[in-house]
Design a protein around this motif. Structure first.
Motif, PDB file in Angstrom:
ATOM      1  N   ASN A  16      -2.790   5.343  -3.634  1.00 60.26           N
ATOM      2  CA  ASN A  16      -3.908   6.272  -3.515  1.00 60.26           C
ATOM      3  C   ASN A  16      -3.458   7.583  -2.871  1.00 60.26           C
ATOM      4  O   ASN A  16      -2.477   7.628  -2.127  1.00 60.26           O
ATOM      5  CB  ASN A  16      -5.029   5.656  -2.666  1.00 60.26           C
ATOM      6  CG  ASN A  16      -5.713   4.497  -3.368  1.00 60.26           C
ATOM      7  OD1 ASN A  16      -6.424   4.683  -4.347  1.00 60.26           O
ATOM      8  ND2 ASN A  16      -5.484   3.283  -2.866  1.00 60.26           N
TER       9      ASN A  16
ATOM     10  N   THR B 158      -1.402  -1.178  -4.244  1.00 57.52           N
ATOM     11  CA  THR B 158      -2.287  -0.052  -4.527  1.00 57.52           C
ATOM     12  C   THR B 158      -1.585   1.264  -4.221  1.00 57.52           C
ATOM     13  O   THR B 158      -0.694   1.329  -3.373  1.00 57.52           O
ATOM     14  CB  THR B 158      -3.592  -0.130  -3.715  1.00 57.52           C
ATOM     15  OG1 THR B 158      -3.296   0.053  -2.324  1.00 57.52           O
ATOM     16  CG2 THR B 158      -4.298  -1.468  -3.918  1.00 57.52           C
TER      17      THR B 158
ATOM     18  N   ARG C 217       0.850  -1.184   0.000  1.00 58.90           N
ATOM     19  CA  ARG C 217       0.000   0.000   0.000  1.00 58.90           C
ATOM     20  C   ARG C 217       0.900   1.253   0.000  1.00 58.90           C
ATOM     21  O   ARG C 217       1.764   1.387   0.864  1.00 58.90           O
ATOM     22  CB  ARG C 217      -0.907   0.038   1.240  1.00 58.90           C
ATOM     23  CG  ARG C 217      -1.829  -1.174   1.385  1.00 58.90           C
ATOM     24  CD  ARG C 217      -2.962  -1.127   0.374  1.00 58.90           C
ATOM     25  NE  ARG C 217      -3.908  -2.218   0.552  1.00 58.90           N
ATOM     26  CZ  ARG C 217      -3.874  -3.359  -0.130  1.00 58.90           C
ATOM     27  NH1 ARG C 217      -2.922  -3.565  -1.045  1.00 58.90           N
ATOM     28  NH2 ARG C 217      -4.790  -4.295   0.074  1.00 58.90           N
TER      29      ARG C 217
ATOM     30  N   ALA D  84      -0.218   3.640  -9.679  1.00 60.04           N
ATOM     31  CA  ALA D  84      -1.334   2.709  -9.480  1.00 60.04           C
ATOM     32  C   ALA D  84      -1.520   1.825 -10.698  1.00 60.04           C
ATOM     33  O   ALA D  84      -1.753   0.605 -10.580  1.00 60.04           O
ATOM     34  CB  ALA D  84      -2.613   3.488  -9.184  1.00 60.04           C
TER      35      ALA D  84
ATOM     36  N   ALA E 251      -0.657  -2.297 -10.088  1.00 57.79           N
ATOM     37  CA  ALA E 251      -1.896  -2.958  -9.672  1.00 57.79           C
ATOM     38  C   ALA E 251      -1.836  -4.470  -9.825  1.00 57.79           C
ATOM     39  O   ALA E 251      -2.309  -5.212  -8.952  1.00 57.79           O
ATOM     40  CB  ALA E 251      -3.077  -2.384 -10.455  1.00 57.79           C
TER      41      ALA E 251
ATOM     42  N   THR F 255      -7.594   1.673  -5.998  1.00 61.38           N
ATOM     43  CA  THR F 255      -6.267   2.150  -6.372  1.00 61.38           C
ATOM     44  C   THR F 255      -6.406   3.234  -7.439  1.00 61.38           C
ATOM     45  O   THR F 255      -7.379   3.260  -8.199  1.00 61.38           O
ATOM     46  CB  THR F 255      -5.358   1.006  -6.853  1.00 61.38           C
ATOM     47  OG1 THR F 255      -4.000   1.471  -6.919  1.00 61.38           O
ATOM     48  CG2 THR F 255      -5.779   0.460  -8.211  1.00 61.38           C
TER      49      THR F 255
END
Length: 261
Positions: free
Chosen positions: A182, A180, A137, A171, A175, A247
Motif C-alpha cells: 500500500n 499486502t 506488509r 499488490a 496478494a 492492498t
C-alpha cells in the motif's frame, strides 16, 4: 485494539527522520522489533534512545539508500539480530525543490536511484521471505504530489508517482501469498521537511515563513498541519493483521487537503 504486531520485525527506512522516527516508535509500542535505517548518525542515536526507552529489541543502521550494493549486507544484519523482515516501511528523503523542466540528467539519475530504485531493490530483498512465511506488509510513504502535483517540486512529483504503479502491481502479484502493498500519502504533516519547504518558499517570494505557513494551513480543511503521530497511526494500522484485506490502496492522511476525489 490489538494490531497483532507483537514480535513482528519492522524495517523503517528513513527511520531517524520526522515521519520515520514516529512510525518506528509507534510500531515499537505495538510490540514490534524495529530496525531503523538512516544516513544521519545523530538521528539514529536519537531514535535508538527512544526505542530503548520503549523497551523493544531494535537495531540502528547507518544506511545511504543510494548505495544499492549495501542492501544485502544490511538486511542480513537485521535478520541475524532481529529475524526476517515482516513489515517494510519505505520512506526516502525528498529531492531539492525545483521546476520539472531543465534539470540536469545527473540530478534525475541520482534521485531516481535513492528514491525509487532503492525502494524496489530493498523490497525485492525481503519479499521472498514474506511470501515463504505467508505474511508481509510493504508500506511506501510518498507525497500528496502524486495525486495533485505540487508546484516547484517537479522531481518529487515525477519520481514518487512511479512508486504508485510499482506498488499497485506488486499488490496484485503478492496478494495470494499473504503480502499486502500500500501507498500512504501525507498532506502537510508538521515535520522538519515541511518547515524547510515553507522557508524555501518564503525566501523565493520574499515573505516570512510564518506568513507562508499561515497561508498553507488556510488551504487545509482541518485548519492545521497534521501531527506526525496521526500519520504513524495510519501506517501502523496498514502494518497490522487487521488490515489483511487492504492492498493496492492509496491512503491519504492530509486533513482533507487534496481537492480531488
Amino acid at each position: 485494539m490489538d494490531l497483532g504486531l507483537s514480535n513482528k520485525v519492522a524495517l523503517v527506512l528513513g527511520g531517524g527522520g520526522g515521519l520515520g522516527r514516529v512510525i518506528a516508535t509507534t510500531l515499537a509500542t505495538e510490540g514490534a522489533k524495529i530496525a531503523v535505517a538512516d544516513v544521519s548518525d545523530d538521528a539514529l542515536e536519537q531514535v535508538s534512545t527512544q526505542l530503548a526507552d520503549i523497551g523493544t529489541d531494535s537495531l540502528a543502521l547507518k544506511w545511504d539508500l543510494a548505495g544499492l550494493d549495501d542492501i544485502d549486507s544490511h538486511v542480513a544484519a537485521i535478520e541475524a539480530r532481529l529475524g526476517p523482515v515482516d513489515v517494510l516501511v519505505n520512506i526516502t528523503g525528498g529531492p531539492p525543490p525545483t521546476p520539472v523542466a531543465g534539470q540536469p540528467q545527473q540530478l534525475w539519475s541520482t534521485q531516481f536511484q535513492s528514491m525509487v530504485l532503492s525502494v524496489i531493490a530493498i523490497t525485492d530483498r525481503v519479499l521472498p521471505g514474506m511470501r515463504e512465511r505467508g505474511w508481509g506488509r510493504v508500506i511506501t510513504s510518498t507525497s500528496s504530489g502524486v495525486v495533485a502535483p505540487i508546484p516547484n517540486l517537479g522531481i518529487s512529483n515525477a519520481l514518487r508517482s512511479s512508486l504508485l504503479g510499482w506498488s499497485k502491481t506488486l499488490a496484485h502479484e503478492a496478494a495470494r501469498d499473504g503480502v499486502t502493498a500500500n501507498i500512504v500519502v501525507p498532506g502537510r504533516i508538521g515535520t522538519d521537511r515541511i518547515t524547510f519547504l515553507d522557508q524555501a518558499k518564503a525566501q523565493r517570494e520574499g515573505r516570512s515563513p510564518e506568513d507562508v505557513a499561515k497561508e498553507s494551513t488556510s488551504s487545509i480543511p482541518a485548519g492545521r498541519y497534521g501531527d506526525p503521530t496521526e500519520y504513524a497511526d495510519a501506517v501502523a494500522f496498514l502494518a497490522s493483521t487487521r488490515a489483511s484485506y487492504i492492498t493496492g490502496s492509496v491512503l491519504r492522511v492530509d486533513g482533507g487537503l487534496i481537492p480531488s476525489v
